[in-house]
Structure formats: structure tokens, C-alpha cells
Design an enzyme around this catalytic site. Structure first.
Site, short mmCIF file in Angstrom:
data_model
loop_
_atom_site.label_atom_id
_atom_site.label_comp_id
_atom_site.label_asym_id
_atom_site.label_seq_id
_atom_site.Cartn_x
_atom_site.Cartn_y
_atom_site.Cartn_z
N THR A 51 3.70 -9.77 14.85
CA THR A 51 2.56 -10.31 14.10
C THR A 51 1.58 -9.18 13.80
O THR A 51 1.50 -8.19 14.55
CB THR A 51 1.87 -11.43 14.91
OG1 THR A 51 0.98 -12.15 14.07
CG2 THR A 51 1.12 -10.89 16.11
N ASP B 75 2.06 -7.81 -4.43
CA ASP B 75 1.09 -7.65 -3.34
C ASP B 75 1.48 -8.59 -2.22
O ASP B 75 1.85 -9.74 -2.47
CB ASP B 75 -0.31 -7.98 -3.84
CG ASP B 75 -1.38 -7.68 -2.81
OD1 ASP B 75 -1.48 -8.45 -1.83
OD2 ASP B 75 -2.12 -6.71 -2.98
N THR C 213 0.81 -1.22 0.00
CA THR C 213 0.00 0.00 0.00
C THR C 213 0.84 1.26 0.00
O THR C 213 0.47 2.26 -0.64
CB THR C 213 -0.93 0.00 1.24
OG1 THR C 213 -1.79 -1.14 1.16
CG2 THR C 213 -1.77 1.26 1.30
N ASP D 95 0.14 -7.46 4.94
CA ASP D 95 -0.50 -8.75 5.22
C ASP D 95 0.49 -9.84 5.58
O ASP D 95 0.23 -10.65 6.48
CB ASP D 95 -1.34 -9.20 4.02
CG ASP D 95 -2.65 -8.43 3.91
OD1 ASP D 95 -2.98 -7.69 4.85
OD2 ASP D 95 -3.33 -8.56 2.88
#
Length: 350
Positions: A170, A61, A17, A94
Site C-alpha cells: 500500500t 495518470d 511521474t 497513487d
């Protein structure tokens, strides 16, 4: 880039992003273009370091990030290791914790900062968190202590004012700026008006050792999460895979599992096949202590190895690197009980 007295930092843009730029004509988000990036961030000229940029083409991505991409990132760092004083890896959120964990094991004897960061909003958005994350990551990558050494010679994630050991981290939020947490190890630094470093927590390589890359990764690993109602036939089909090297068993609490004879027997059979089973708690805080309760002791007696207070991202990548190095299950089991890069809490080690 000009001033030889300034630290030289390599920015590696992998995707994510932070590098998406909004097209003013269409409103669509477009992939990274560093000249556009500079226009959105004139502050980069005041970063206090010289930097070069290397961008993956095409960008990845983070949901598509694979072990082969970790190898590409590690190779990029190794190939430019002598020319730069530190590295900033721009990455989607992610799978950022997986990448940071993997790099911590793939870059053995690392003596320069590798700071992984990104953002929740694109850099062109008015309220983006990307500017602060990138600028502070550059400052940390360039920072030196009183002896002139890199202040943080580790693979870290920097996000929302906190610097965290990469293999302890995490993702915890889909949309908050505080998207990452390090539950079982304190932050290595916090950024406010000044950046406050916890030098007592930061790992340093043994002097004189050369950077040793590990590019071979073995992905023959399965994750099994226990839940009430787990079926024996499903488990049998999942684990009856030729060539399987390791199973990560996500258990309850301090490493407990239901007292099901078929489950214990199945785990014992895996060990006899040379498959390593690692017990990892589903809880974020704390770790596995299998001899605390009978429901955990049964796993220990079946040959299951404890995962300590490791994250799932760390356990997966550590196993991939160790099996990729050619170790057998017994040797990997021994090394899973050792802190190789500060990833688990073992007495006497950071």
C-alpha cells in the site's frame, strides 16, 4: 534486440511521474518519449538484458487508472508472454498498489516476473529516484536462480530498494522515496550493493499450469469506513443500491464495530439480499479476528466474512475478479478465505 543469450524484458509504460521529461526551454513536464528517456538514462545500455518498450498512448495518470486499464495491461502481458522473459510496468504511484493487486489475480499461474515500479520525481530531475527503481526492476525481472528459473515469478512492486509482493503493498507517503510498505508480509528482496532475495517467501506456480488470464471485472462494490457518529440514514442510502455485489466494511482494531442494533440488522439484510460483506480492519498492521471481542462477534453472527490481514487495495481487486468470474456471493465468500496469490496469511501458504 541483439544478444539472444540475454533475458528479454518488456517495459510497459502506462503513465506516471517516472516518464515525465522536463522541457529545457519551458521547464514544463512533458509526457514520456523513450528517445528522450534514453538520453537521460545511458545506464540502460548496461542493464544486462535486452528490452523493448511499449507505451500507452495517451499515458494514464494513475489517479485516472480504471479497471479497464488493468485489463489493457494484463492483455499486453499475455499477448507478449511467450516473447519475453519478464515484464516491468511503469506506473504512477497513487494507484500502483491497486494495479499490482489486480494483476496478481488477473494473471493466474503466472510463471514470469511482473515488476511494477515508478518514481516520486521525474526521470529528468537531478535527484530522481526513477533511475534506481527502473534499473533494479529490470535486473530483478531478468534474474534467474541456479536452476535457470525466473527468480521472482510474481507480480511485485519495487520501490526504494525493496521488492514487495504486489497484493500486500500500500502507498504510505506522498513525498518520501520510501512511498510503499508491506505491513503484513516481509519484503521478497532488498537491494543494496547486491540484491538479497528471500527465496523462502517467493511464490512459485504449480509446474505445468498455463497462464490463465481473467479479464472480466465486476465493479459493483462499496467501501464503508466506520467512524463514531455513523448515521443509519446515510448508511441505508449508501447500501440500498440495486445490483450491489459486495460491501467492504472497514472496522476498528481486530474487526470491531459499535453495538448498534440497526447496523447489525442492516448487515444481516445485505446477506439475505446476496450481498457479501467483508470485514477489514482500519489498522495497517495485523488482521481481523472477529471472535476475539463481542463487538466483532456480532458481525460474525450477522454473516459478515473476515478479510484476514488483507490490504484494502487487495480486497477490492480480489472481489472484482471473483465476481467477474461469475461466482455468487457464497462461492466468493469461500474463496475470500483462501490465499489465491499469497495475499492473506493462511496457515501453510506464502
Amino acid at each position: 534486440m541483439g544478444n539472444a543469450s540475454k533475458p528479454r524484458i518488456l517495459i510497459v509504460y502506462t503513465g506516471g511521474t517516472i516518464g515525465m521529461i522536463e522541457n529545457p526551454a519551458t521547464g514544463a513536464l512533458e509526457n514520456f518519449d523513450f528517445e528522450s528517456f534514453r538520453r537521460y538514462m545511458p545506464e540502460l545500455q548496461q542493464a544486462g538484458c535486452d528490452f523493448d518498450v511499449l507505451a500507452f498512448d495517451p499515458p494514464i495518470d494513475s489517479s485516472d487508472m480504471e479497471p479497464r486499464h488493468w485489463v489493457s495491461i494484463a492483455r499486453t502481458i499475455c499477448e507478449h508472454y511467450e516473447q519475453f522473459d519478464g515484464f516491468v510496468v511503469l506506473h504512477g504511484t497513487d494507484t500502483m498498489a491497486y494495479t499490482a493487486s489486480a494483476l496478481s489475480f488477473m494473471l493466474e499461474n503466472l510463471s514470469k516476473p511482473v515488476i511494477v515500479t515508478g518514481s516520486q520525481l521525474p526521470i529528468g530531475k537531478l535527484r530522481t529516484d526513477g533511475k534506481e527503481n527502473l534499473l533494479t526492476s529490470l535486473e530483478i525481472a531478468a534474474a534467474r536462480d541456479e536452476a535457470g528459473r525466473p527468480r521472482v515469478p510474481e507480480v511485485c512492486i519495487y520501490f526504494d530498494s525493496r521488492l514487495m509482493r504486489g497484493n500486500r503493498t500500500t502507498k504510505v507517503s506522498t513525498d518520501g522515496f520510501d512511498a510503499f510498505s508491506s505491513y503484513n508480509y516481509p519484503s521478497l528482496a532488498r537491494a543494496g550493493v547486491d540484491i538479497h532475495y528471500r527465496s523462502d517467501l517467493i511464490r512459485r506456480p504449480a509446474p505445468g499450469l498455463q497462464l490463465t488470464p481473467h479479464y472480466a471485472l465486476d465493479t459493483r462494490i462499496v467501501i464503508v469506513t466506520l467512524f463514531p457518529g455513523l448515521r443509519a440514514d446515510y448508511m441505508r442510502r449508501l447500501l440500498d443500491v440495486e445490483g450491489l455485489r459486495a460491501v467492504i466494511l472497514q472496522t476498528y482494531g481486530a474487526g470491531n464495530a459499535p453495538q448498534l442494533p440497526w447496523l447489525v440488522e442492516m448487515l444481516r439484510e445485505l446477506g439475505q439480499r446476496g450481498v457479501l460483506v467483508v470485514n477489514l480492519s482500519q489498522c495497517k498492521h495485523g488482521g481481523v479476528v472477529m471472535d476475539r471481542y463481542e463487538t466483532g462477534l456480532q458481525l460474525l453472527q450477522a454473516g459478515v466474512s473476515g478479510g484476514y490481514d488483507s490490504t484494502i487495495e487487495c480486497t477490492v481487486t480480489k472481489l472484482m475478479v471473483l465476481f467477474g468470474d461469475g461466482y455468487d456471493a457464497r462461492q466468493v465468500r469461500q474463496r475470500m478465505c483462501c490465499s489465491l496469490a499469497g495475499e492473506i496469511s493462511v496457515a501453510g501458504e506464502n
